[in-house]
Design a protein around this motif. Structure first.
Motif, PDB file in Angstrom:
ATOM      1  N   TYR A  13       0.823  -1.212   0.000  1.00 24.00           N
ATOM      2  CA  TYR A  13       0.000   0.000   0.000  1.00 24.00           C
ATOM      3  C   TYR A  13       0.851   1.254   0.000  1.00 24.00           C
ATOM      4  CZ  TYR A  13      -4.585  -1.983   0.189  1.00 24.00           C
ATOM      5  OH  TYR A  13      -5.730  -2.614  -0.162  1.00 24.00           O
ATOM      6  N   MET A  14       1.960   1.181   0.715  1.00 27.35           N
ATOM      7  CA  MET A  14       2.838   2.356   0.729  1.00 27.35           C
ATOM      8  C   MET A  14       3.383   2.640  -0.668  1.00 27.35           C
ATOM      9  SD  MET A  14       4.606   1.537   4.362  1.00 27.35           S
ATOM     10  CE  MET A  14       6.014   2.590   4.406  1.00 27.35           C
ATOM     11  N   MET A  15       3.439   1.608  -1.510  1.00 24.92           N
ATOM     12  CA  MET A  15       3.865   1.825  -2.896  1.00 24.92           C
ATOM     13  C   MET A  15       2.721   2.361  -3.743  1.00 24.92           C
ATOM     14  SD  MET A  15       5.932  -1.643  -3.682  1.00 24.92           S
ATOM     15  CE  MET A  15       7.472  -2.030  -2.900  1.00 24.92           C
ATOM     16  N   VAL A  16       1.532   1.814  -3.515  1.00 22.17           N
ATOM     17  CA  VAL A  16       0.409   2.096  -4.416  1.00 22.17           C
ATOM     18  C   VAL A  16      -0.271   3.427  -4.091  1.00 22.17           C
ATOM     19  CG1 VAL A  16      -1.889   1.308  -5.092  1.00 22.17           C
ATOM     20  CG2 VAL A  16      -0.004  -0.320  -4.955  1.00 22.17           C
ATOM     21  N   ILE A  17      -0.439   3.705  -2.806  1.00 19.65           N
ATOM     22  CA  ILE A  17      -1.220   4.880  -2.408  1.00 19.65           C
ATOM     23  C   ILE A  17      -0.676   6.193  -2.995  1.00 19.65           C
ATOM     24  CG2 ILE A  17      -2.008   6.269  -0.431  1.00 19.65           C
ATOM     25  CD1 ILE A  17      -3.584   3.695  -0.809  1.00 19.65           C
ATOM     26  N   PRO A  18       0.644   6.411  -3.007  1.00 26.61           N
ATOM     27  CA  PRO A  18       1.115   7.668  -3.631  1.00 26.61           C
ATOM     28  C   PRO A  18       0.638   7.808  -5.078  1.00 26.61           C
ATOM     29  CG  PRO A  18       2.900   6.638  -2.434  1.00 26.61           C
ATOM     30  CD  PRO A  18       1.762   5.658  -2.414  1.00 26.61           C
ATOM     31  N   GLY A  19       0.615   6.690  -5.803  1.00 27.10           N
ATOM     32  CA  GLY A  19       0.131   6.737  -7.177  1.00 27.10           C
ATOM     33  C   GLY A  19      -1.341   7.072  -7.250  1.00 27.10           C
ATOM     34  N   ILE A  20      -2.104   6.501  -6.316  1.00 29.12           N
ATOM     35  CA  ILE A  20      -3.546   6.790  -6.306  1.00 29.12           C
ATOM     36  C   ILE A  20      -3.771   8.264  -6.005  1.00 29.12           C
ATOM     37  CG2 ILE A  20      -5.760   6.202  -5.225  1.00 29.12           C
ATOM     38  CD1 ILE A  20      -4.375   3.919  -6.817  1.00 29.12           C
TER      39      ILE A  20
ATOM     40  N   TRP B 150      -1.702  10.677  -6.550  1.00 30.20           N
ATOM     41  CA  TRP B 150      -1.285  11.435  -7.739  1.00 30.20           C
ATOM     42  C   TRP B 150      -2.412  11.469  -8.759  1.00 30.20           C
ATOM     43  CZ3 TRP B 150      -0.977  11.254 -12.890  1.00 30.20           C
ATOM     44  CH2 TRP B 150      -0.154  12.184 -13.530  1.00 30.20           C
ATOM     45  N   MET B 151      -3.035  10.298  -9.003  1.00 26.52           N
ATOM     46  CA  MET B 151      -4.122  10.262 -10.003  1.00 26.52           C
ATOM     47  C   MET B 151      -5.305  11.112  -9.559  1.00 26.52           C
ATOM     48  SD  MET B 151      -4.438   6.603 -11.860  1.00 26.52           S
ATOM     49  CE  MET B 151      -4.414   5.471 -10.491  1.00 26.52           C
ATOM     50  N   LEU B 152      -5.625  11.033  -8.257  1.00 20.72           N
ATOM     51  CA  LEU B 152      -6.743  11.849  -7.762  1.00 20.72           C
ATOM     52  C   LEU B 152      -6.461  13.321  -8.026  1.00 20.72           C
ATOM     53  CD1 LEU B 152      -7.696  10.158  -4.376  1.00 20.72           C
ATOM     54  CD2 LEU B 152      -9.088  10.330  -6.451  1.00 20.72           C
TER      55      LEU B 152
END
Lengths: 298, 318
Positions: B31-38, B40-42
């Motif tokens: 999650y620590m990898m994925v959440i920054p990307g999410i 960013w997309m938001l």
């Protein structure tokens, strides 16, 4: 098998091959010649080049245009912006996008379906130029160097390419590391990244070329001339002055008879293009692979 | 999977939430990898999408997306009544259609003929050279075009010397040439690059098909037409759908370099208009409405092209 057929080439086949080869040579010529023309004219004496007729070789050889380009602090600065933008932008993009891609490549990740759907929407629909511009303005990104980096640090399409590659890596490698107590970050940096060099190189190349060639961001989001990348600088010199006869745009002091604004433009174009031309034949195998990896998904 | 289903069989809500937190803890690094990307997309994808509402509002620089008063469809009707509307629609569709009609088949033809080259070193060299223009920026390409097409440029020199023209023509200053200049430079830049996918598809065609065709006495053209082309029709169909959905996507980078005040009547396209209205004249709501109009049509074209291609060839994007 093949050899046998080759031996039995009919007369028609031979003619076809010859014509086809000629067509291909002509196409190669058409692809290369514009760059060649620009090169030989930029290497010619400026005043003499005004007379025209330089097609194959410089008539009065002169390096003065290049000296002028490298002596101009504005051009030099613009090169600096492009250089740093390309290096930083590419590293950040590859690191960030691959990391998110690795996390999302795990099918057991809770909520993965929703995250993927969220990303897929962005492939087909976007807010468009103006809402994006207004967002950057309210985030205070306008007229800052980071406007080149942050909005370009992630791309869902590249994420799909990364993912397609990560999927090919055998799970066993990760599982044995996990048993040894390694966490996901460790696995990603120490196992996945070293195994993923081809895809990292591909995306790095695409991103690097994008950053180096992009002039749009510099036109729309940047007013400060000190933050212009070289392509934007060149754009302002080339396009915005065409109808006003494109003269007088170069800084004074370097305008001697051996240098004209025309040859300076050409020299700047060559210097701008040179890094890309030097690099791309060597990286060809990577980007062809990358295109195909992308097309499977796309 | 099996463990999961037996576990949820006798799970209460309490158990479920406990399991949820346990899994969350297990996956915390992911999650620590994925959440920054999410996030960013938001921010960079979804806030601008939300920002589209200003197309229906009277947005000004001081207020926020929220506060601006509603304006209904005013900006859309203004756009349809704008004197520029017919001009930019004609140019956008016209340039795109030219690019589609000529720019779409040429890379296929190029790939077909390149595939017939027997010497593999020569073939690779041609390929490498043909990609070159793709890696040049539109500013540089535009600069070359402008240099060549100017009144003192090479094209005029040649045409006048050969007696085709009486006196030099400023090609980029005359609206009637602009569509063709845009089309030809676009083809020049993309010919080699766009052929990559087709070449890859061709290399996957079964060699035995060719061999039996040769035994049957099929010539080169016959083999290209009856074996190679049908074998890559799926690839062609998908790329065609994408090309059609991009019909309103005139190439902003390209047009912005090549346009000038003299050729405006044939170079003003939707993207340029949005840029002029929005960024240069600060008519944010109006420009957003124009941009939204474009996105919606593009989406409809995508669905339509997908549907038609599926009906005709049985192959489609989704």
């Amino acid at each position: 098998m093949r050899r046998k057929f080759l031996a039995r080439r009919t007369k028609g086949e031979v003619v076809f091959d010859i014509v086809n080869t000629i067509i291909m040579i002509v196409i190669c010529f058409m692809m290369l010649y514009p760059v060649w023309y620009t090169l030989v004219n930029s290497l010619n004496d400026g005043t003499d080049a005004m007379l025209g007729g330089i097609y194959w070789w410089p008539r009065v050889f002169s390096l003065d245009s290049y000296k002028a380009v490298f002596a101009d602090s504005k051009i030099f600065r613009a090169f600096g912006v492009s250089f740093f933008r390309t290096i930083i932008g590419t590293v950040v993009h590859v690191f960030f996008t691959s990391m998110v891609a690795y996390g999302l490549s795990k099918r057991y990740l809770m909520g993965r379906k929703y995250f993927m759907a969220m990303g897929t929407v962005t492939l087909f629909f976007s807010g468009g130029l103006i809402p994006t511009f207004l967002l950057y303005r309210s985030l205070g990104l306008l007229d800052r160097f980071v406007v080149y980096i942050i909005p370009a640090m992630f791309n869902f399409y590249n994420l799909l390419i990364f993912q397609a590659f990560f999927r090919e890596i055998p799970d066993a490698l990760e599982e044995s590391a996990k048993i040894d107590g390694a966490n996901d970050f460790y696995i990603f940096f120490k196992i996945i990244i070293p195994l993923s060099k081809p895809v990292l190189a591909t995306i790095a190349l695409f991103t690097g070329v994008y950053h180096w060639n992009d002039y749009f961001a510099g036109v729309i989001f940047i007013n400060n001339p000190d933050l212009q990348p070289i392509q934007t600088f060149l754009y302002r010199v080339i396009a915005e002055t065409t109808s006003v006869h494109m003269l007088q745009n170069m800084p004074a002091g370097i305008r001697t008879t051996s240098v004209t604004s025309h040859t300076i433009r050409l020299a700047t174009m060559i210097v701008t293009t040179a890094p890309v031309i030097c690099v791309y034949p060597f990286l060809q195998k990577y980007f062809v692979k990358g295109m195909l990896l992308g097309s499977i998904k796309g | 999977m099996g463990v999961k289903s037996t576990a949820s069989n006798n799970a209460t809500i309490f158990c479920n939430s406990k399991r949820f937190f346990r899994k969350l803890k297990e996956q915390k690094y992911l999650y620590m990898m994925v959440i920054p990307g999410i996030i960013w997309m938001l921010i960079f994808n979804y806030i601008p999408m939300y920002g589209i509402i200003i197309a229906f509002k009277d947005y000004n620089i001081i207020s926020s997306f929220f506060e601006a008063p509603w304006a209904g469809l005013k900006h859309f009707s203004d756009f349809f009544k704008d004197d520029w509307f017919p001009i930019i629609m004609k140019n956008t569709v016209g340039i795109s259609l030219l690019k589609l009609v000529f720019g779409f088949p040429l890379p296929i033809i190029f790939a077909l003929f390149l595939n017939e080259i027997r010497n593999s070193t020569f073939k690779r060299t041609v390929q490498t050279i043909s990609y070159l223009p793709h890696f040049l920026s539109w500013v540089v390409l535009g600069g070359i075009m402008i240099t060549w097409l100017s009144e003192s440029g090479m094209i005029n020199e040649l045409l006048v010397n050969m007696g085709i023209l009486d006196k030099p023509v400023a090609f980029l200053g005359e609206p009637k040439y602009f569509w063709w200049i845009a089309t030809i430079s676009d083809i020049w830049k993309g010919l080699g690059w766009n052929s990559i996918i087709y070449l890859a598809a061709i290399s996957g065609v079964d060699v035995e098909l060719y061999e039996s065709a040769i035994v049957d006495g099929a010539g080169r053209f016959r083999r290209m037409w009856s074996i190679t082309l049908p074998s890559i029709s799926g690839t062609i169909a998908i790329l065609f759908i994408l090309a059609v959905s991009g019909l309103l996507n005139s190439n902003f980078d390209q047009i912005l370099v090549l346009r000038n005040s003299l050729n405006a009547s044939s170079s003003e396209v939707i993207d340029i208009f949005v840029y002029r209205m929005g960024i240069q004249s600060a008519r944010f709501s109006y420009a957003t409405a124009v941009g939204l109009f474009k996105s919606v049509i593009a989406l409809m074209l995508l669905l339509l092209a997908n549907w038609v291609t599926r009906k005709l060839t049985g192959k489609s994007l989704f």
